[in-house]
Design a protein around this motif. Structure first.
Motif, PDB file in Angstrom:
ATOM      1  N   SER A   1       0.843  -1.202   0.000  1.00  0.00           N
ATOM      2  CA  SER A   1       0.000   0.000   0.000  1.00  0.00           C
ATOM      3  C   SER A   1       0.872   1.243   0.000  1.00  0.00           C
ATOM      4  CB  SER A   1      -0.918   0.030   1.228  1.00  0.00           C
ATOM      5  OG  SER A   1      -1.797  -1.068   1.240  1.00  0.00           O
ATOM      6  N   ASN A   2       0.404   2.267  -0.708  1.00  0.00           N
ATOM      7  CA  ASN A   2       1.081   3.557  -0.641  1.00  0.00           C
ATOM      8  C   ASN A   2       0.765   4.238   0.675  1.00  0.00           C
ATOM      9  OD1 ASN A   2       0.644   3.449  -3.958  1.00  0.00           O
ATOM     10  ND2 ASN A   2       2.518   4.442  -3.299  1.00  0.00           N
ATOM     11  N   ASN A   3       1.690   5.094   1.124  1.00  0.00           N
ATOM     12  CA  ASN A   3       1.473   5.883   2.336  1.00  0.00           C
ATOM     13  C   ASN A   3       1.435   7.348   1.913  1.00  0.00           C
ATOM     14  OD1 ASN A   3       1.322   6.141   5.294  1.00  0.00           O
ATOM     15  ND2 ASN A   3       3.284   7.191   5.069  1.00  0.00           N
ATOM     16  N   TYR A   4       0.213   7.869   1.709  1.00  0.00           N
ATOM     17  CA  TYR A   4       0.072   9.192   1.122  1.00  0.00           C
ATOM     18  C   TYR A   4      -0.072  10.295   2.165  1.00  0.00           C
ATOM     19  CZ  TYR A   4      -0.635   7.152  -3.530  1.00  0.00           C
ATOM     20  OH  TYR A   4      -0.478   6.490  -4.724  1.00  0.00           O
ATOM     21  N   LEU A   5       0.683  11.362   1.946  1.00  0.00           N
ATOM     22  CA  LEU A   5       0.505  12.635   2.635  1.00  0.00           C
ATOM     23  C   LEU A   5      -0.257  13.530   1.676  1.00  0.00           C
ATOM     24  CD1 LEU A   5       1.213  14.912   4.728  1.00  0.00           C
ATOM     25  CD2 LEU A   5       3.303  15.257   3.395  1.00  0.00           C
ATOM     26  N   CYS A   6      -1.332  14.164   2.147  1.00  0.00           N
ATOM     27  CA  CYS A   6      -2.218  14.919   1.263  1.00  0.00           C
ATOM     28  C   CYS A   6      -2.335  16.367   1.716  1.00  0.00           C
ATOM     29  CB  CYS A   6      -3.607  14.259   1.258  1.00  0.00           C
ATOM     30  SG  CYS A   6      -4.812  15.064   0.196  1.00  0.00           S
TER      31      CYS A   6
ATOM     32  N   GLY B   1      -7.953  22.393  -4.690  1.00  0.00           N
ATOM     33  CA  GLY B   1      -6.813  21.630  -5.192  1.00  0.00           C
ATOM     34  C   GLY B   1      -6.489  20.519  -4.214  1.00  0.00           C
ATOM     35  N   ILE B   2      -6.249  19.325  -4.729  1.00  0.00           N
ATOM     36  CA  ILE B   2      -5.856  18.181  -3.902  1.00  0.00           C
ATOM     37  C   ILE B   2      -4.542  17.643  -4.454  1.00  0.00           C
ATOM     38  CG2 ILE B   2      -6.452  15.864  -3.090  1.00  0.00           C
ATOM     39  CD1 ILE B   2      -9.378  16.538  -3.498  1.00  0.00           C
ATOM     40  N   SER B   3      -3.526  17.575  -3.616  1.00  0.00           N
ATOM     41  CA  SER B   3      -2.232  17.019  -4.011  1.00  0.00           C
ATOM     42  C   SER B   3      -1.812  15.987  -2.980  1.00  0.00           C
ATOM     43  CB  SER B   3      -1.177  18.116  -4.116  1.00  0.00           C
ATOM     44  OG  SER B   3      -1.559  19.103  -5.057  1.00  0.00           O
ATOM     45  N   TYR B   4      -1.147  14.927  -3.431  1.00  0.00           N
ATOM     46  CA  TYR B   4      -0.710  13.914  -2.479  1.00  0.00           C
ATOM     47  C   TYR B   4       0.569  13.259  -2.964  1.00  0.00           C
ATOM     48  CZ  TYR B   4      -3.667  11.050  -5.631  1.00  0.00           C
ATOM     49  OH  TYR B   4      -4.258  10.471  -6.726  1.00  0.00           O
ATOM     50  N   VAL B   5       1.372  12.808  -2.006  1.00  0.00           N
ATOM     51  CA  VAL B   5       2.694  12.270  -2.295  1.00  0.00           C
ATOM     52  C   VAL B   5       2.967  11.083  -1.393  1.00  0.00           C
ATOM     53  CG1 VAL B   5       3.856  13.793  -0.633  1.00  0.00           C
ATOM     54  CG2 VAL B   5       5.141  12.900  -2.575  1.00  0.00           C
TER      55      VAL B   5
ATOM     56  N   SER C   1      -2.051  23.772  -3.804  1.00  0.00           N
ATOM     57  CA  SER C   1      -2.012  22.588  -2.920  1.00  0.00           C
ATOM     58  C   SER C   1      -0.681  21.852  -3.058  1.00  0.00           C
ATOM     59  CB  SER C   1      -3.179  21.650  -3.217  1.00  0.00           C
ATOM     60  OG  SER C   1      -3.163  21.193  -4.558  1.00  0.00           O
ATOM     61  N   THR C   2      -0.144  21.767  -4.282  1.00  0.00           N
ATOM     62  CA  THR C   2       1.137  21.078  -4.486  1.00  0.00           C
ATOM     63  C   THR C   2       2.279  21.841  -3.837  1.00  0.00           C
ATOM     64  OG1 THR C   2       0.355  20.173  -6.596  1.00  0.00           O
ATOM     65  CG2 THR C   2       2.722  20.137  -6.197  1.00  0.00           C
ATOM     66  N   GLY C   3       2.304  23.167  -4.043  1.00  0.00           N
ATOM     67  CA  GLY C   3       3.369  23.978  -3.447  1.00  0.00           C
ATOM     68  C   GLY C   3       3.350  23.954  -1.935  1.00  0.00           C
ATOM     69  N   ALA C   4       2.140  23.945  -1.346  1.00  0.00           N
ATOM     70  CA  ALA C   4       2.028  23.868   0.117  1.00  0.00           C
ATOM     71  C   ALA C   4       2.509  22.511   0.609  1.00  0.00           C
ATOM     72  CB  ALA C   4       0.585  24.109   0.542  1.00  0.00           C
ATOM     73  N   LEU C   5       2.204  21.468  -0.149  1.00  0.00           N
ATOM     74  CA  LEU C   5       2.668  20.125   0.205  1.00  0.00           C
ATOM     75  C   LEU C   5       4.192  20.071   0.211  1.00  0.00           C
ATOM     76  CD1 LEU C   5       1.707  17.163   0.718  1.00  0.00           C
ATOM     77  CD2 LEU C   5       1.884  16.807  -1.735  1.00  0.00           C
ATOM     78  N   ILE C   6       4.808  20.663  -0.804  1.00  0.00           N
ATOM     79  CA  ILE C   6       6.278  20.682  -0.872  1.00  0.00           C
ATOM     80  C   ILE C   6       6.855  21.494   0.282  1.00  0.00           C
ATOM     81  CG2 ILE C   6       8.231  21.521  -2.249  1.00  0.00           C
ATOM     82  CD1 ILE C   6       6.545  20.815  -4.753  1.00  0.00           C
TER      83      ILE C   6
END
Length: 890
Positions: free
Chosen positions: A124-129, A139-143, A242-247
């Motif tokens: 399973s992936n372990n996603y941070l969103c 915006g929804i981003s996850y890694v 959302s992506t920039g905040a995640l980074i």
């Protein structure tokens, strides 16, 4: 307060002040220590001893600690319990520092940033969103930082639809941690639906981190681009934020350059079949409703993958069925070829069995915490690539040849590891014994010096035994005193004058000679230099591999795709699945379809297959009647699962299957009170129905089971009737639908509504009021529900069963169906007449209390004033709910 603390404790408090929301693991020697409140919490949660330490104040500071070499398991436990852990290490060489060694936090570990493979599910992936939401969009981003996968989508719809879409998308992603902009966190009750669904994992993040200019720069820096145009983000404000905040969050917590996060996948939620959060649960795609177990889910049937990478991708395919016919056919072509070439199918499986989790191995390389064994695992995996490449190229499938020609066998990486790392390296990379001698000339010379030195020591021992006559004399070594000559007390009189006493033991004396001391310096100097050199060589090798992360990630993706398609082929061959015909003509024609999970778990029984015919014309909606336990829900679920499997590129359990691509699958199956949100069974049921009616399209597949049973019989029948009318109307919805019900009155709709057909479950009645469920779906409507017979089968006492038959007989004499009045669904003017009939029936039943009063007449007046043509489905449900609540107060 800080002035009273010891220097070390003052340093601790200064660091802790920056990480107040974390449990601080403060490195002291071979332990991570925790103090004060952190120690109290950790000792309780980890069940370790709480002690104390002098801190310069009158009272000792509470303290507990864990060994640094086994800290990962303790950290994982704390994170699993919802805590954040900050790791504080020395950041300068202790031998070169003056006073207290400088320390600082090198990483913050949260649920979404765990990389310890022991704490992660490999399949399973372990996603941070990260979610950014305002009144106009989201915006929804996850890694997954353990693999480097980064995704983003944005939703620009009405605010209420956006909230629904967010919940459904999070249900698919299944993140372990969510951050969101605080300006929206406490906005309104609508957004509270998200907080309530994900309250244990969602939290506010810094408002400034969601500023567009900052987020844009974060993305460009992370992905090494000068513009967002090439990433597909130039016109996607919400995804960018959302992506920039995640980074930004990753930079703040991880404090290293995450080079493996070097690509972003942008997608629209409409690129895939939409499955709302309830449908995912009801169909038990990934886990069962009861027990939350993989066993018994669709995933458990389809997962024959050989690699962890393939297992994670298969899960993603199940969660994201395709709606693009060309992509679906491409997958099916490869699966079909593999089912026909069993030798290739089995050879691929055998090769992939030896491939490790390359994606997460590269994550460890990027983080700098990989060891020699990790690199050997990578080498073993790469070693299989030429064999796999040849298999694909030599096949007769153009699509497999194309994949094979794309494969980079990473020969340079293989050679580097093969030439440098010994086959069975130690776990530690700082104690030597990891690099092959002939990889580096300087290392070879140092190893030679050590080898010769140890040989010299062995020869020295033999020489001294002969010259002194002390046969028990031995040359030894320890870290405190270095090399020494040990002589037992009984032989001290034979010790030569050139021996210098080094240490006295209870039964022996230890000595040193100038000759031994000189060799000690040579050996220890060589060993120290060798350990340092090996560490430097290893980090250089690791950095070389790190620089090739993009190449290695590409081959990982190819391997995962091959593994998934080979897994689907194995499942299809083993379970006698067929290739579905994929169309866009609106026709579902399944011959002898089976439930993929139920057919595998039946104990000694044969699964009864069933046909299904749905289309956009005469067979849009099937009303299915029959008793509980007869197989209605299984049948409907199997149709949904066959559709989903076909669109993900899998063969399906049937003799033949023609599947028209659907954009969404909705299910409304079962109900339970949601006490945590203050919602009754009926309200939950109606909310789910409202979601289906508001978001379904003519290209959707809808599965409805027992609509209206959460309220009184007549209310329930009315709601079910109205829902069937609305769905079957091509001007309003016209979706292909399977509708199971106990309301036999609904079978009248076949003759009243175009596109509606009746089906029933065959039941064989035996003597003595016994029944047998034949589990076969046939045309026609059932005229009774066999509820009492089901109760008998369930073991209800016979006296209760007999009394139930008596009551049923009395009720049937006054049943609404025996009235000459029928409900005309096409004439809205008959509403008052229907109410009057219902009132008359209830008042004339001897066993029924007279519920009609002045207050109830008020309810009737409200019903009369409703303009049905202007009422939306959601409004209708809300009106009915309010009227039901008012009636309960009478």
């Amino acid at each position: 307060m800080l002035t009273k603390l010891t220097p070390m404790m003052k340093q601790y408090m200064e660091v802790k002040d920056k990480y107040k929301d974390c449990i601080l693991f403060f490195r002291l020697g071979d332990f991570y220590e925790m103090f004060f409140d952190d120690a109290i919490i950790a000792s309780r949660e980890l069940e370790i001893t709480l002690t104390g330490r002098d801190c310069g104040q009158q009272e000792r500071a509470p303290m507990c600690g864990v060994p640094f070499h086994s800290a990962d398991s303790y950290i994982a436990k704390l994170v699993e319990k919802g805590y954040k852990v900050a790791i504080c290490e020395q950041i300068e060489d202790a031998s070169k520092s003056v006073g207290i060694v400088k320390r600082d936090v090198i990483r913050v570990i949260t649920p979404g940033t765990i990389i310890d493979t022991k704490a992660l599910d490999e399949k399973s992936n372990n996603y941070l969103c990260a979610i950014y939401l305002d009144d106009k969009g989201c915006g929804i981003s996850y890694v997954d930082i353990s693999t480097g996968e980064l995704y983003t989508t944005e939703i620009v719809e009405t605010y209420s639809k956006t909230i629904t879409s967010i919940i459904d998308e999070l249900g698919k992603i299944n993140p372990t941690e969510i951050i969101t902009n605080p300006s929206m966190f406490n906005k309104d009750e609508t957004f509270n639906a998200i907080k309530k669904k994900f309250q244990s994992i969602i939290r506010e993040y810094n408002d400034w981190a969601f500023e567009y200019s900052l987020t844009e720069e974060n993305i460009k820096r992370q992905l090494s681009v000068i513009s967002l145009d090439g990433l597909g983000l130039s016109d996607k404000k919400y995804s960018t934020i959302s992506t920039g905040a995640l980074i930004e969050y990753l930079n703040e917590t991880q404090k290293i350059s995450l080079n493996h996060i070097n690509h972003i996948t942008t997608y629209s939620i409409n690129n895939y079949m939409i499955l709302d959060i309830n449908t995912r649960k009801n169909l038990e795609l990934i886990e069962t409703l009861r027990g939350k177990s993989k066993k018994g889910s669709l995933l458990s049937i389809l997962d024959k993958t050989s690699t962890a990478m393939g297992a994670r991708l298969l899960k993603k395919w199940i969660e994201e069925p395709l709606i693009d016919k060309k992509r679906i056919e491409n997958r099916l072509d490869i699966v079909e070829y593999l089912t026909e070439d069993l030798i290739l199918m089995n050879d691929i499986k055998d090769v992939l069995n030896d491939v490790y989790d390359i994606e997460r191995l590269m994550g460890r390389v990027i983080y700098g915490n990989c060891n020699g064994r990790d690199l050997i695992s990578l080498k073993i995996s790469i070693e299989k690539l030429p064999m796999l490449k040849n298999m694909l190229i030599e096949s007769n499938s153009d699509k497999l040849k194309k994949i094979g020609n794309k494969m980079d066998c990473l020969q340079d990486i293989f050679n580097l590891i093969n030439n440098s790392i010994i086959e069975d390296p130690p776990i530690s990379i700082k104690e030597g014994g990891i690099i092959k001698s002939d990889f580096d000339e300087s290392l070879y010379e140092l190893r030679e010096a050590m080898t010769k030195g140890k040989q010299w020591l062995s020869e020295l021992e033999e020489k001294e035994k002969r010259s002194t006559g002390i046969r028990t004399l031995k040359v030894g070594f320890n870290k405190v005193f270095g090399y020494f000559i040990e002589v037992s007390k009984s032989n001290i009189k034979l010790v030569p004058e050139n021996y210098v006493r080094k240490q006295t033991l209870s039964n022996a004396e230890r000595y040193i000679t100038s000759e031994l001391k000189e060799m000690e310096n040579k050996i220890l100097g060589a060993e120290e230099k060798m350990v340092e050199l090996e560490y430097n060589l290893f980090t250089s090798i690791r950095n070389t591999i790190r620089d090739e992360v993009k190449r290695i990630q590409e081959i990982s993706k190819l391997i995962a795709n091959i593994d998934v398609m080979n897994s689907l082929a194995q499942t299809a061959y083993k379970n006698n699945y067929v290739r579905p015909i994929i169309t866009n003509d609106g026709v579902f024609d399944i011959k002898n379809g089976r439930h993929p999970v139920v057919e595998k778990v039946l104990d000694g029984e044969l699964f009864v297959p069933n046909d299904t015919l749905l289309d956009s014309k005469e067979n849009r909606l099937s009303i299915i009647t029959g008793p509980n336990m007869a197989g209605k829900s299984t049948y409907m679920r199997q149709v949904a699962l066959i559709t989903l499997m076909g669109q993900m590129g899998s063969f399906v359990p049937a003799d033949e299957a023609r599947i028209s691509i659907v954009d969404k699958i909705f299910t409304r199956i079962g109900a339970s009170d949601d006490l945590s949100q203050g919602q009754s069974t009926f309200m939950v049921e109606m909310s789910e129905v409202a979601n289906i009616l508001n978001n379904g399209t003519k290209d959707s597949l809808i599965i409805l089971d027992e609509i209206g049973r959460g309220t009184s019989t007549y209310d329930g029948l009315s709601i079910a009737w109205a829902v069937v009318e609305y769905i079957s109307d091509i001007k309003k919805l016209g979706a292909k639908t399977l509708f199971a019900t106990h309301y036999h009155e609904l079978t009248e709709l076949e003759n009243k509504l175009k596109g509606v057909k009746n089906y029933k479950i065959l039941v064989q009645e035996k003597e003595g009021e016994d029944i047998v469920f034949l589990r076969k779906i046939v045309r026609g409507g059932a005229d009774r529900s066999y509820g009492i017979e089901v109760a008998k089968l369930a073991g209800v006492r016979n006296e209760v069963i007999q009394r139930a038959y008596e009551i049923l007989s009395n009720l049937e004499n006054n049943d609404i169906n025996n009235s000459n009045e029928n409900i005309d669904s096409t004439n809205n003017k008959n509403i008052e007449q229907e109410i009057a009939i219902t009132e008359s029936i209830i008042q004339n039943k001897d066993h029924q209390l007279d519920l009609f009063s002045t207050q109830e007449n008020e309810i009737i007046k409200k019903l009369k004033n409703i303009d049905i043509m202007k009422v939306t489905p959601l409004d209708a449900i809300n009106i009915l709910y309010k009227l039901c609540e008012e009636s309960k107060k009478l």
